[in-house]
Design a protein around this motif. Structure first.
Motif, PDB file in Angstrom:
ATOM      1  N   THR A 187       0.374   3.633  10.865  1.00  0.00           N
ATOM      2  CA  THR A 187      -0.175   4.722  10.057  1.00  0.00           C
ATOM      3  C   THR A 187      -0.076   4.457   8.563  1.00  0.00           C
ATOM      4  OG1 THR A 187       1.900   6.009   9.896  1.00  0.00           O
ATOM      5  CG2 THR A 187       0.534   6.347  11.856  1.00  0.00           C
ATOM      6  N   LEU A 188       0.546   3.372   8.170  1.00  0.00           N
ATOM      7  CA  LEU A 188       0.707   3.021   6.765  1.00  0.00           C
ATOM      8  C   LEU A 188      -0.634   3.090   6.040  1.00  0.00           C
ATOM      9  CD1 LEU A 188       2.734   1.771   4.634  1.00  0.00           C
ATOM     10  CD2 LEU A 188       1.891  -0.470   5.415  1.00  0.00           C
ATOM     11  N   ALA A 189      -0.631   3.679   4.846  1.00  0.00           N
ATOM     12  CA  ALA A 189      -1.859   3.815   4.053  1.00  0.00           C
ATOM     13  C   ALA A 189      -1.775   2.933   2.820  1.00  0.00           C
ATOM     14  CB  ALA A 189      -2.053   5.268   3.633  1.00  0.00           C
ATOM     15  N   LYS A 218      -5.630   8.094  -0.094  1.00  0.00           N
ATOM     16  CA  LYS A 218      -6.864   8.268   0.672  1.00  0.00           C
ATOM     17  C   LYS A 218      -6.716   7.758   2.112  1.00  0.00           C
ATOM     18  CE  LYS A 218      -9.801   7.870  -3.445  1.00  0.00           C
ATOM     19  NZ  LYS A 218     -10.892   7.110  -4.110  1.00  0.00           N
ATOM     20  N   GLY A 219      -5.514   7.578   2.581  1.00  0.00           N
ATOM     21  CA  GLY A 219      -5.298   7.049   3.913  1.00  0.00           C
ATOM     22  C   GLY A 219      -5.752   7.984   5.021  1.00  0.00           C
ATOM     23  N   TYR A 220      -5.861   7.428   6.228  1.00  0.00           N
ATOM     24  CA  TYR A 220      -6.380   8.182   7.372  1.00  0.00           C
ATOM     25  C   TYR A 220      -5.369   9.193   7.905  1.00  0.00           C
ATOM     26  CZ  TYR A 220      -8.061   9.212  12.055  1.00  0.00           C
ATOM     27  OH  TYR A 220      -8.467   9.864  13.191  1.00  0.00           O
ATOM     28  N   TYR A 221      -4.105   8.814   7.978  1.00  0.00           N
ATOM     29  CA  TYR A 221      -3.092   9.650   8.635  1.00  0.00           C
ATOM     30  C   TYR A 221      -2.362  10.527   7.613  1.00  0.00           C
ATOM     31  CZ  TYR A 221      -3.739   6.367  12.506  1.00  0.00           C
ATOM     32  OH  TYR A 221      -4.272   5.601  13.508  1.00  0.00           O
ATOM     33  N   PRO A 222      -2.371  11.842   7.795  1.00  0.00           N
ATOM     34  CA  PRO A 222      -1.669  12.723   6.852  1.00  0.00           C
ATOM     35  C   PRO A 222      -0.179  12.419   6.811  1.00  0.00           C
ATOM     36  CG  PRO A 222      -3.138  13.982   8.290  1.00  0.00           C
ATOM     37  CD  PRO A 222      -3.088  12.588   8.842  1.00  0.00           C
ATOM     38  N   GLY A 223       0.356  12.382   5.598  1.00  0.00           N
ATOM     39  CA  GLY A 223       1.795  12.189   5.434  1.00  0.00           C
ATOM     40  C   GLY A 223       2.265  10.773   5.629  1.00  0.00           C
ATOM     41  N   ALA A 224       1.335   9.808   5.679  1.00  0.00           N
ATOM     42  CA  ALA A 224       1.719   8.424   5.938  1.00  0.00           C
ATOM     43  C   ALA A 224       2.446   7.813   4.751  1.00  0.00           C
ATOM     44  CB  ALA A 224       0.476   7.592   6.269  1.00  0.00           C
ATOM     45  N   PRO A 229      16.389 -14.639  -3.271  1.00  0.00           N
ATOM     46  CA  PRO A 229      15.552 -14.594  -2.065  1.00  0.00           C
ATOM     47  C   PRO A 229      16.153 -13.671  -1.006  1.00  0.00           C
ATOM     48  CG  PRO A 229      15.761 -16.848  -2.841  1.00  0.00           C
ATOM     49  CD  PRO A 229      16.705 -16.017  -3.672  1.00  0.00           C
ATOM     50  N   GLY A 230      15.291 -12.877  -0.387  1.00  0.00           N
ATOM     51  CA  GLY A 230      15.734 -11.947   0.647  1.00  0.00           C
ATOM     52  C   GLY A 230      16.186 -10.603   0.129  1.00  0.00           C
ATOM     53  N   THR A 231      16.307 -10.450  -1.200  1.00  0.00           N
ATOM     54  CA  THR A 231      16.723  -9.177  -1.774  1.00  0.00           C
ATOM     55  C   THR A 231      15.655  -8.113  -1.528  1.00  0.00           C
ATOM     56  OG1 THR A 231      17.965 -10.287  -3.525  1.00  0.00           O
ATOM     57  CG2 THR A 231      17.376  -7.974  -3.903  1.00  0.00           C
ATOM     58  N   GLU A 232      16.064  -6.961  -1.049  1.00  0.00           N
ATOM     59  CA  GLU A 232      15.094  -5.891  -0.825  1.00  0.00           C
ATOM     60  C   GLU A 232      14.590  -5.356  -2.157  1.00  0.00           C
ATOM     61  OE1 GLU A 232      15.572  -1.560   0.931  1.00  0.00           O
ATOM     62  OE2 GLU A 232      15.361  -3.025   2.568  1.00  0.00           O
ATOM     63  N   LEU A 233      13.278  -5.301  -2.269  1.00  0.00           N
ATOM     64  CA  LEU A 233      12.635  -4.811  -3.487  1.00  0.00           C
ATOM     65  C   LEU A 233      12.084  -3.402  -3.331  1.00  0.00           C
ATOM     66  CD1 LEU A 233      10.604  -8.039  -4.364  1.00  0.00           C
ATOM     67  CD2 LEU A 233      12.890  -7.386  -5.189  1.00  0.00           C
ATOM     68  N   GLY A 234      11.956  -2.936  -2.098  1.00  0.00           N
ATOM     69  CA  GLY A 234      11.440  -1.596  -1.854  1.00  0.00           C
ATOM     70  C   GLY A 234      11.259  -1.367  -0.370  1.00  0.00           C
ATOM     71  N   VAL A 235      11.170  -0.105  -0.003  1.00  0.00           N
ATOM     72  CA  VAL A 235      10.948   0.258   1.401  1.00  0.00           C
ATOM     73  C   VAL A 235      10.260   1.614   1.455  1.00  0.00           C
ATOM     74  CG1 VAL A 235      13.259   1.317   1.636  1.00  0.00           C
ATOM     75  CG2 VAL A 235      12.025   0.537   3.679  1.00  0.00           C
ATOM     76  N   VAL A 236       9.321   1.743   2.366  1.00  0.00           N
ATOM     77  CA  VAL A 236       8.700   3.043   2.642  1.00  0.00           C
ATOM     78  C   VAL A 236       8.835   3.307   4.135  1.00  0.00           C
ATOM     79  CG1 VAL A 236       7.107   3.070   0.688  1.00  0.00           C
ATOM     80  CG2 VAL A 236       6.414   1.955   2.820  1.00  0.00           C
ATOM     81  N   GLN A 237       8.842   4.583   4.509  1.00  0.00           N
ATOM     82  CA  GLN A 237       9.121   4.969   5.890  1.00  0.00           C
ATOM     83  C   GLN A 237       7.957   5.773   6.469  1.00  0.00           C
ATOM     84  OE1 GLN A 237      12.019   4.184   7.405  1.00  0.00           O
ATOM     85  NE2 GLN A 237      13.417   3.694   5.730  1.00  0.00           N
ATOM     86  N   SER A 238       7.666   5.511   7.725  1.00  0.00           N
ATOM     87  CA  SER A 238       6.625   6.275   8.427  1.00  0.00           C
ATOM     88  C   SER A 238       7.037   7.724   8.595  1.00  0.00           C
ATOM     89  CB  SER A 238       6.393   5.665   9.809  1.00  0.00           C
ATOM     90  OG  SER A 238       7.460   6.010  10.692  1.00  0.00           O
ATOM     91  N   PRO A 239       6.119   8.604   8.959  1.00  0.00           N
ATOM     92  CA  PRO A 239       6.527   9.925   9.436  1.00  0.00           C
ATOM     93  C   PRO A 239       7.453   9.769  10.639  1.00  0.00           C
ATOM     94  CG  PRO A 239       4.162   9.867   9.032  1.00  0.00           C
ATOM     95  CD  PRO A 239       4.650   8.454   8.934  1.00  0.00           C
ATOM     96  N   PRO A 240       8.235  10.796  10.957  1.00  0.00           N
ATOM     97  CA  PRO A 240       9.151  10.692  12.099  1.00  0.00           C
ATOM     98  C   PRO A 240       8.401  10.514  13.409  1.00  0.00           C
ATOM     99  CG  PRO A 240       9.061  12.943  11.293  1.00  0.00           C
ATOM    100  CD  PRO A 240       8.325  12.109  10.302  1.00  0.00           C
ATOM    101  N   LEU A 241       9.073   9.930  14.377  1.00  0.00           N
ATOM    102  CA  LEU A 241       8.426   9.624  15.652  1.00  0.00           C
ATOM    103  C   LEU A 241       7.816  10.850  16.313  1.00  0.00           C
ATOM    104  CD1 LEU A 241      10.523   6.968  17.596  1.00  0.00           C
ATOM    105  CD2 LEU A 241       8.339   6.712  16.435  1.00  0.00           C
TER     106      LEU A 241
END
Length: 476
Positions: free
Chosen positions: A160-162, A166-172, A285-297
């Motif tokens: 569902t990532l947008a 303007k993505g397809y899935y609300p709250g993505a 290398p390997g350092t996390e630069l960011g993260v986004v999370q889907s809506p809950p299952l």
């Protein structure tokens, strides 16, 4: 003689679902009759700028716990003339049970494995909620690559990532949010390339037993751990069939590169490096630069069932595999789902899956396993499973049942009383879910047919007459 109950599962369905929603901190509003059926008659006031819902008609009233239980003889008299009609072919397998007591009310080939088509998604929904929990969110991460300025985007399976708002899935979750995090984390270091890491998935990208036209027909596509908008080429296209990109992971990577100001021709597949010790002005290398999370299952399951979203279903099936430490492939997901069903105490010999969407003709599920899954999800012993009910289409009202239980003779009693998942492949027609009888008793039913001689125009009304007969009868 009354049929013996297959299993007994007490139910407090509306309360269970409300507790689940509250427990994961998710507000889910169901318009009209669905809200009433879930015990949320009034619903929250509309937010500023939102269109007010019209007053709903009186359908899907709450089940009456004191309603009389239909008798097996009465149900048999109502259904026998309907399950043998020529329009459904010579293989019609049926299970009907009372939700509260678990008593079997009708069984015809009920324990026989049958091609379920998209009704498979009920098993996918139950198993992923059991394996991951309703509040779990699928991450998409960005980490520093091994080369200076390299950014690796690591797909976790969120279809569902947008790209942006303007993505397809609300709250993505959105790539532009992830890109903003990356720019902040890099400080003054300019990104120079994007690597796409989808290695959490393995195996073929197209399912075993899929018809030849599924990859290009708009209802299926390549299954990759990174994609945007369910691999839709145009996220503004409504639900149902939509043109899909052939390489969803690279398409998502190119969108991410554009947001970072990186040339699209730098995007390639690879894997994230292991985390290294910090040094110099660039992130290690390997350092996390960011993260986004889907809506809950619980929300993803809702979308999967209400829209019969095949690509989302395959992603959720792989979450079952990951939760059980199995390969996130078609084979690994199918084996993990089968094992999860067995762990829930249901007969594993009556389910044999090849995918999570139901596109595969190799899938086999018995009708009684489906009615057992519904009753298990309604049990207060498993409140985490009640999320499968939110997205079930309502007869004559929503989803794949929106235009059914309307004009076809003998189906009108099902409007507003049937809430079920449908399934259709050429020669295969299925339906499974819930129905409220004329006396207010809540039943679960499944009808699976996989040798239908004709087309949808005759098979679907024949199926609908079976559920409508349950809705319209007291069947004492």
């Amino acid at each position: 003689m009354p049929a013996a109950p297959r299993r007994r599962l007490p139910v407090v369905l509306a309360l269970v679902l409300l507790l689940v929603l509250a427990g994961v901190g998710v507000g889910v509003t169901r318009p009209g009759p669905v809200a009433g059926w879930l015990g949320d008659d009034a619903g929250p006031a509309p937010t500023a700028g939102a269109s007010a819902e019209p007053d709903p008609s009186d359908v899907l009233a709450g089940p009456d716990p004191n309603a009389p239980l239909p008798s097996p003889d009465g149900v048999r008299a109502a259904l026998d003339p309907l399950v043998g009609v020529a329009d459904l072919g010579d293989r019609v397998n049926v299970s009907v049970a009372d939700v509260t007591s678990g008593q079997t009310l009708f069984a015809k080939g009920a324990d026989d494995g049958t091609v379920p088509a998209s009704v498979t998604k009920l098993a996918t929904g139950v198993t992923v909620l059991a394996a991951r929990g309703p509040g779990y969110r699928i991450p998409t991460r960005a980490v520093a690559g091994a080369k200076p300025g390299e950014v690796v985007i690591v797909g976790g399976g969120d279809t569902t990532l947008a790209v942006d708002k303007k993505g397809y899935y609300p709250g993505a979750a959105r790539l532009d949010d992830l890109a903003a995090q990356v720019r902040t984390a890099l400080g003054g270091v300019a990104p120079t390339s994007v690597t796409v890491d989808g290695s959490i998935y393995s195996g073929p990208r197209y399912g075993p037993g899929w018809d030849a036209d599924i990859p290009t027909g708009g209802y299926g596509g390549a299954i990759t751990a990174l994609m945007t908008d369910g691999a839709r080429r145009d996220p503004s296209v409504g639900s149902g069939g939509a043109e899909r990109v052939s390489e969803p992971d690279l398409a998502a990577g190119r969108s991410f590169a554009r947001l970072l100001g990186v040339p699209a021709d730098t995007v390639e597949r690879g894997t994230a490096p292991p985390t290294a010790a910090a040094g110099g002005s660039s992130p290690a290398p390997g350092t996390e630069l960011g993260v986004v999370q889907s809506p809950p299952l619980i929300r993803l399951v809702d979308i999967m069932i209400s829209e019969s979203d095949n690509i989302l279903a395959e992603a959720l099936a792989r979450q079952v595999a990951l939760a059980r430490n199995q390969p996130a492939s078609f084979d690994g997901a199918a084996a993990a789902m089968d094992a999860e069903v067995a762990e829930l105490g249901l007969p594993a010999e009556e389910i044999n899956l090849s995918d999570g969407s139901g596109l595969s003709r190799r899938n086999r599920i018995s009708p009684s396993v489906l009615t057992d899954l519904v009753r298990l999800a309604a049990s207060p012993d498993h409140p985490e499973l009640a999320g499968i009910f939110g997205g079930l289409p309502v007869g004559g009202w929503s989803g794949t049942l929106d235009d059914r239980y309307r004009g076809a003779p003998g189906t009108g009693a099902g409007a507003g009383a049937v809430r079920a998942k449908t399934g259709t492949l050429t020669g295969v027609h299925a339906i499974a879910g819930l129905v409220t009888t004329a006396d207010g008793r809540l039943l679960t039913f499944a009808v699976l047919t996989d040798k239908v001689p004709g087309g949808t125009d005759t098979a679907q009304p024949a199926l609908d007459r079976i559920a409508a007969a349950l809705a319209g009868c007291g069947c004492s």
